[in-house]
Design an enzyme around this catalytic site. Structure first.
Site, PDB file in Angstrom:
ATOM      1  N   CYS A 147      -4.388   2.057  -4.851  1.00 36.22           N
ATOM      2  CA  CYS A 147      -3.554   3.069  -4.204  1.00 36.22           C
ATOM      3  C   CYS A 147      -2.247   3.289  -4.957  1.00 36.22           C
ATOM      4  O   CYS A 147      -1.742   4.414  -5.030  1.00 36.22           O
ATOM      5  CB  CYS A 147      -3.263   2.684  -2.750  1.00 36.22           C
TER       6      CYS A 147
ATOM      7  N   HIS B  13       0.890  -1.162   0.000  1.00 35.46           N
ATOM      8  CA  HIS B  13       0.000   0.000   0.000  1.00 35.46           C
ATOM      9  C   HIS B  13       0.924   1.206   0.000  1.00 35.46           C
ATOM     10  O   HIS B  13       1.912   1.241   0.745  1.00 35.46           O
ATOM     11  CB  HIS B  13      -0.885   0.031   1.251  1.00 35.46           C
TER      12      HIS B  13
END
Length: 168
Positions: A109, A39
């Site tokens: 993301c 992430h």
């Protein structure tokens, strides 16, 4: 070059969502080594910006439930002002990066941070991060898991949604 132009530092925060488990389990499950399930977020102007199933969000750096990042990459500097950056994010949040457009493998993301990094600094994020979905999907087990994984919308708790953009 104008010495009066203000420059702002831009960083990439990298988090391993697996907390090290990908490194241990990926050879068994996928038949190849993955160092993490990444992430990422952009840090600029004293805030952390990221994209997930709720849309574009922000928080103080390291302020989500993920805690401090595993790695920080210096992406460079930008002359883009905070005002222009927030207008840019608002525009993205109403179109390309609305929460309902989140897709774990194709639009996540990492695609967000890569696009923002290029806008801000002209630099991309590391390819081992952007290549992760194709690495997973290139395995038989990745193909089996895809229908389940496609339904997952990651949105680290602790951020404030900048623009929900669901009415656009």
């Amino acid at each position: 070059m104008d010495n009066n132009v203000t420059r702002y530092n831009v960083q990439l925060y990298i988090y391993d969502l697996s907390r090290g488990m990908a490194r241990s389990l990926s050879p068994i499950m996928l038949g190849k080594q993955l160092d993490g399930i990444w992430h990422t977020a952009i840090v600029a102007y004293g805030e952390e910006f990221f994209y997930g199933g709720e849309g574009i969000s922000s928080c103080p750096p390291g302020g989500t439930m993920l805690g401090p990042p595993d790695t920080v990459v210096e992406l460079g500097e930008t002359e883009v002002t905070e005002e222009i950056f927030m207008e840019y994010l608002s525009s993205l949040g109403e179109s390309t990066y609305r929460g309902d457009r989140y897709r774990l493998f194709e639009h996540n993301c990492n695609t967000f941070t890569n696009e923002v990094a290029q806008f801000m600094t002209g630099n991309s994020i590391p390819s081992h991060i952007t290549d992760l979905p194709s690495e997973v999907l290139s395995t038989p087990f990745g193909q089996i898991l895809r229908p389940i994984l496609d339904s997952i919308h990651i949105a680290p708790p602790g951020g404030n949604v900048i623009n929900r953009g669901r009415n656009a």
